[in-house]
Design a protein around this motif. Structure first.
Motif, PDB file in Angstrom:
ATOM      1  N   THR A 185     116.878   9.781-116.440  1.00 41.35           N
ATOM      2  CA  THR A 185     117.609  11.053-116.500  1.00 41.35           C
ATOM      3  C   THR A 185     118.850  10.996-115.615  1.00 41.35           C
ATOM      4  OG1 THR A 185     116.448  12.100-114.643  1.00 41.35           O
ATOM      5  CG2 THR A 185     115.417  12.284-116.807  1.00 41.35           C
ATOM      6  N   GLU A 186     119.673  12.007-115.780  1.00 43.96           N
ATOM      7  CA  GLU A 186     120.864  12.188-114.949  1.00 43.96           C
ATOM      8  C   GLU A 186     120.754  13.529-114.225  1.00 43.96           C
ATOM      9  OE1 GLU A 186     123.196   9.975-114.576  1.00 43.96           O
ATOM     10  OE2 GLU A 186     122.458   8.580-116.108  1.00 43.96           O
ATOM     11  N   VAL A 190     117.071  18.232-117.951  1.00 46.10           N
ATOM     12  CA  VAL A 190     115.867  19.052-118.006  1.00 46.10           C
ATOM     13  C   VAL A 190     114.635  18.164-118.193  1.00 46.10           C
ATOM     14  CG1 VAL A 190     114.599  20.727-119.424  1.00 46.10           C
ATOM     15  CG2 VAL A 190     116.993  21.143-118.828  1.00 46.10           C
ATOM     16  N   ILE A 191     113.599  18.486-117.438  1.00 45.81           N
ATOM     17  CA  ILE A 191     112.276  17.886-117.594  1.00 45.81           C
ATOM     18  C   ILE A 191     111.317  19.015-117.949  1.00 45.81           C
ATOM     19  CG2 ILE A 191     110.406  16.621-116.457  1.00 45.81           C
ATOM     20  CD1 ILE A 191     112.545  15.537-114.501  1.00 45.81           C
ATOM     21  N   LEU A 192     110.588  18.852-119.040  1.00 42.62           N
ATOM     22  CA  LEU A 192     109.625  19.863-119.450  1.00 42.62           C
ATOM     23  C   LEU A 192     108.256  19.571-118.832  1.00 42.62           C
ATOM     24  CD1 LEU A 192     110.454  20.193-123.263  1.00 42.62           C
ATOM     25  CD2 LEU A 192     111.347  21.567-121.352  1.00 42.62           C
ATOM     26  N   ALA A 204     109.958  16.045-106.561  1.00 40.78           N
ATOM     27  CA  ALA A 204     110.849  14.927-106.890  1.00 40.78           C
ATOM     28  C   ALA A 204     112.039  15.399-107.721  1.00 40.78           C
ATOM     29  CB  ALA A 204     110.070  13.848-107.642  1.00 40.78           C
ATOM     30  N   ALA A 205     111.783  16.250-108.714  1.00 43.55           N
ATOM     31  CA  ALA A 205     112.871  16.750-109.553  1.00 43.55           C
ATOM     32  C   ALA A 205     113.874  17.550-108.727  1.00 43.55           C
ATOM     33  CB  ALA A 205     112.299  17.602-110.676  1.00 43.55           C
ATOM     34  N   ALA A 206     113.380  18.377-107.808  1.00 41.26           N
ATOM     35  CA  ALA A 206     114.277  19.185-106.982  1.00 41.26           C
ATOM     36  C   ALA A 206     115.142  18.293-106.086  1.00 41.26           C
ATOM     37  CB  ALA A 206     113.466  20.167-106.137  1.00 41.26           C
ATOM     38  N   GLN A 207     114.533  17.290-105.481  1.00 42.54           N
ATOM     39  CA  GLN A 207     115.281  16.396-104.596  1.00 42.54           C
ATOM     40  C   GLN A 207     116.338  15.607-105.359  1.00 42.54           C
ATOM     41  OE1 GLN A 207     115.203  15.849-101.176  1.00 42.54           O
ATOM     42  NE2 GLN A 207     113.984  17.720-101.146  1.00 42.54           N
ATOM     43  N   LEU A 208     116.058  15.289-106.601  1.00 38.86           N
ATOM     44  CA  LEU A 208     116.975  14.453-107.384  1.00 38.86           C
ATOM     45  C   LEU A 208     117.926  15.271-108.257  1.00 38.86           C
ATOM     46  CD1 LEU A 208     114.392  11.712-108.429  1.00 38.86           C
ATOM     47  CD2 LEU A 208     116.153  11.563-106.647  1.00 38.86           C
ATOM     48  N   GLY A 209     117.852  16.599-108.153  1.00 39.57           N
ATOM     49  CA  GLY A 209     118.800  17.444-108.866  1.00 39.57           C
ATOM     50  C   GLY A 209     118.520  17.596-110.342  1.00 39.57           C
ATOM     51  N   ARG A 210     117.254  17.466-110.749  1.00 41.88           N
ATOM     52  CA  ARG A 210     116.851  17.709-112.129  1.00 41.88           C
ATOM     53  C   ARG A 210     116.160  19.062-112.227  1.00 41.88           C
ATOM     54  NH1 ARG A 210     118.955  12.769-110.609  1.00 41.88           N
ATOM     55  NH2 ARG A 210     118.688  11.185-112.233  1.00 41.88           N
ATOM     56  N   ARG A 211     116.148  19.630-113.429  1.00 40.45           N
ATOM     57  CA  ARG A 211     115.555  20.953-113.625  1.00 40.45           C
ATOM     58  C   ARG A 211     114.222  20.828-114.348  1.00 40.45           C
ATOM     59  NH1 ARG A 211     118.915  24.493-117.044  1.00 40.45           N
ATOM     60  NH2 ARG A 211     119.611  22.562-118.060  1.00 40.45           N
ATOM     61  N   VAL A 212     113.182  21.442-113.799  1.00 42.67           N
ATOM     62  CA  VAL A 212     111.882  21.481-114.467  1.00 42.67           C
ATOM     63  C   VAL A 212     111.748  22.834-115.154  1.00 42.67           C
ATOM     64  CG1 VAL A 212     109.376  21.385-114.185  1.00 42.67           C
ATOM     65  CG2 VAL A 212     110.847  19.910-112.794  1.00 42.67           C
ATOM     66  N   ILE A 213     111.496  22.819-116.449  1.00 45.20           N
ATOM     67  CA  ILE A 213     111.348  24.044-117.236  1.00 45.20           C
ATOM     68  C   ILE A 213     109.942  24.083-117.823  1.00 45.20           C
ATOM     69  CG2 ILE A 213     112.105  25.240-119.335  1.00 45.20           C
ATOM     70  CD1 ILE A 213     114.934  24.419-118.682  1.00 45.20           C
ATOM     71  N   ALA A 214     109.307  25.233-117.697  1.00 44.45           N
ATOM     72  CA  ALA A 214     107.923  25.388-118.134  1.00 44.45           C
ATOM     73  C   ALA A 214     107.832  25.617-119.637  1.00 44.45           C
ATOM     74  CB  ALA A 214     107.283  26.557-117.391  1.00 44.45           C
ATOM     75  N   HIS A 234     116.558  23.385-124.975  1.00 48.82           N
ATOM     76  CA  HIS A 234     116.997  22.816-123.684  1.00 48.82           C
ATOM     77  C   HIS A 234     117.452  21.364-123.750  1.00 48.82           C
ATOM     78  CE1 HIS A 234     115.507  26.407-121.655  1.00 48.82           C
ATOM     79  NE2 HIS A 234     114.335  26.253-122.232  1.00 48.82           N
ATOM     80  N   GLN A 235     117.260  20.703-124.885  1.00 54.75           N
ATOM     81  CA  GLN A 235     117.634  19.288-125.001  1.00 54.75           C
ATOM     82  C   GLN A 235     117.104  18.472-123.811  1.00 54.75           C
ATOM     83  OE1 GLN A 235     119.280  18.266-127.879  1.00 54.75           O
ATOM     84  NE2 GLN A 235     118.826  20.397-128.403  1.00 54.75           N
ATOM     85  N   PRO A 236     115.803  18.483-123.595  1.00 56.42           N
ATOM     86  CA  PRO A 236     115.242  17.810-122.418  1.00 56.42           C
ATOM     87  C   PRO A 236     115.297  16.288-122.555  1.00 56.42           C
ATOM     88  CG  PRO A 236     113.482  18.549-123.850  1.00 56.42           C
ATOM     89  CD  PRO A 236     114.760  19.089-124.440  1.00 56.42           C
ATOM     90  N   ARG A 237     115.252  15.609-121.425  1.00 58.54           N
ATOM     91  CA  ARG A 237     115.202  14.151-121.409  1.00 58.54           C
ATOM     92  C   ARG A 237     113.783  13.625-121.243  1.00 58.54           C
ATOM     93  NH1 ARG A 237     120.070  11.715-120.122  1.00 58.54           N
ATOM     94  NH2 ARG A 237     118.946   9.784-120.586  1.00 58.54           N
ATOM     95  N   LEU A 238     112.943  14.397-120.556  1.00 57.64           N
ATOM     96  CA  LEU A 238     111.586  13.939-120.273  1.00 57.64           C
ATOM     97  C   LEU A 238     110.591  15.079-120.449  1.00 57.64           C
ATOM     98  CD1 LEU A 238     111.935  11.804-116.983  1.00 57.64           C
ATOM     99  CD2 LEU A 238     111.444  10.943-119.281  1.00 57.64           C
ATOM    100  N   LEU A 239     109.363  14.693-120.778  1.00 51.36           N
ATOM    101  CA  LEU A 239     108.224  15.613-120.795  1.00 51.36           C
ATOM    102  C   LEU A 239     107.166  15.028-119.869  1.00 51.36           C
ATOM    103  CD1 LEU A 239     106.323  17.856-121.865  1.00 51.36           C
ATOM    104  CD2 LEU A 239     105.803  16.339-123.799  1.00 51.36           C
TER     105      LEU A 239
END
Length: 476
Positions: A185-186, A190-192, A204-214, A234-239
């Motif tokens: 990711t960049e 978004v990570i679901l 980890a997502a918060a520290q690396l500047g990624r967004r976690v969406i429920a 959301h066009q997420p990159r990871l689940l």
């Protein structure tokens, strides 16, 4: 401030305080001076104090004043009487009522398994067979051939025969998750995840500047239609999924739901991180999602959550060679390698069957502890949050997810439990969205002794049965 001095009398050193003319009650001055002397080391544990009559005579005070001073010092745990032998400086008090920790999710020490002997024998085998210099030097990230082969052996119950070259060995699941986020990711992506999920992902997502969406879930896990909608929105990159004995809800996603999730991930070209630390603790768990859609899934299995926290070893299954290399580059940026001695021990234990014996002992112990928790917590205006029918739950998990009565909220209850000497984890610690359920996670493995675990659960049961008072309702 009272000052201290020693005088010599009959070859015995006698402690005396210096009293101020306007320093307040004399007995308190003496007690304060004793406390200061113990604090600065002038008086040491086990040192004899002068007899009360002698001290009274030296200070030109009546005996009652000195007696009151000694009584006050005893109340402060500074002195102890030893009958005819006199009064002595007390040893520091050791807190016997340590916090009972039900907040850390660790495997329980299995009853009847001599872990110390396992450790000694395992290390002896490692030291006998390995080059000791190699155990204390740098290694290439990803693990040796023998380490990866041990990983393939460990994962055989899930996948059958595996190509060990597709496996990488890294220092724990948390490191693996962080490296995958970096590699795939960049910043801003978004990570679901499910509405409540593993806090390590959130951190980890918060520290690396990624967004976690429920993505909404039900009693079987993430809802496929909601996942499909979230992909379009959301066009997420990871689940991220923890589908077996999910932390914290204990839900095990059924096979059909796993197939539906895999199908949608394939159609949306969505990569899945399947964090599966508890699969080998479960009773007849469904096949991993990685076995259903290997091209979409990166699979993580850690030993620290199912054997012992000291084995900070995770096996990461990444079929694509380019992704394996990207993962290793990301991992090297913060964790060059696993600890060689620990990795060698894990490999040895898997090879000689020790890991399997330990696992079976932990499964048996976990089952007994879950039964104990169900019995003690039954009928206390609470229920298992993930499933109202306790018989439907897997009997081998390491934690329970407990819905609180309506008159408690998680913050209040955790604070009140803390005052009872018990640590538990509130639902907001796992929340990926703004809304959180009214529940707590109770971990059953970190307290070694079953009787202590029983006592902790009984305290929680009594606490659940009563409403919060004004003291426990305060949020700090």
């Amino acid at each position: 401030m009272s000052q201290l001095k020693h005088i010599q009398e009959d070859s015995t050193s006698i402690w005396l305080p210096r009293l101020a003319a306007h320093g307040g009650p004399r007995f308190l001055q003496i007690a304060d001076a004793l406390q200061a002397a113990v604090a600065d080391g002038t008086l040491k544990a086990g040192e004899r104090l002068p007899p009360q009559r002698l001290l009274a005579a030296q200070l030109k005070l009546d005996l009652t004043t000195v007696t009151r001073a000694y009584d006050e010092a005893r109340r402060r745990n500074l002195l102890e009487g030893r009958g005819a032998r006199g009064t002595y400086v007390a040893a520091p008090k050791v807190a016997l009522n340590a916090m009972l920790d039900l907040s850390m999710n660790t495997p329980p020490a299995p009853h009847g398994v001599d872990f110390d002997d396992m450790l000694k024998q395992g290390l002896a085998q490692v030291l006998m067979r390995a080059d000791n210099e190699l155990l204390m030097t740098y290694h290439l990230a990803g693990g040796s051939e023998s380490d990866r082969q041990a990983g393939a052996t460990w994962l055989a119950p899930m996948f059958g025969t595996l190509d060990a070259q597709q496996l990488l060995v890294c220092p724990g699941a948390q490191a693996a998750i962080a490296a995958l986020i970096l590699a795939l990711t960049e910043p801003g992506d978004v990570i679901l995840a499910e509405p409540v999920t593993y806090p390590g992902l959130i951190a980890a997502a918060a520290q690396l500047g990624r967004r976690v969406i429920a993505v909404k879930a039900d009693q079987h896990g993430m809802l496929p239609d909601q996942l499909e909608q979230a992909c379009h929105q959301h066009q997420p990159r990871l689940l991220y999924l923890n589908p077996t004995l999910q932390n914290p809800t204990t839900i095990t996603m059924p096979e059909q739901r796993r197939k539906d999730i895999a199908r949608i991930a394939q159609s949306c070209k969505l990569r899945i991180i399947e964090d599966d630390p508890y699969w080998r603790l479960a009773d007849a768990a469904p096949p991993p999602i990685a076995s259903l859609a290997p091209e979409q899934v990166i699979y993580i299995s850690t030993l620290s959550k199912c054997l012992t926290p000291g084995l900070r070893i995770a096996f990461v299954l990444i079929p694509d060679p380019d992704e394996r290399e990207r993962f290793l580059v990301a991992l090297r940026s913060f964790a060059l390698m696993t600890t060689p001695l620990t990795t060698a021990l894990a490999t040895q234990w898997i090879a000689d069957g020790t890991a399997e014996r330990l696992l079976q002992g932990i499964r048996k112990e976990a089952r007994l502890r879950l039964s104990m928790a169900d019995t003690i917590l039954a009928g206390r205006n609470s229920r298992i949050a993930a499933n109202t029918d306790a018989e439907d739950r897997n009997r081998n998990g390491l934690h329970i997810w407990l819905a609180l009565p309506s008159y408690w909220n998680p913050t209040q209850f955790v604070h009140a439990a803390n005052n009872e000497g018990i640590a538990v984890t509130p639902a907001p610690a796992f929340a990926t969205g703004s809304n959180s359920v009214n529940a707590i996670r109770i971990c059953l493995g970190s307290i070694k002794d079953r009787s202590h675990l029983r006592a902790a659960l009984q305290r929680l049961s009594h606490l659940l049965a009563r409403r919060p008072d004004s003291a426990s309702a305060v949020v700090v």
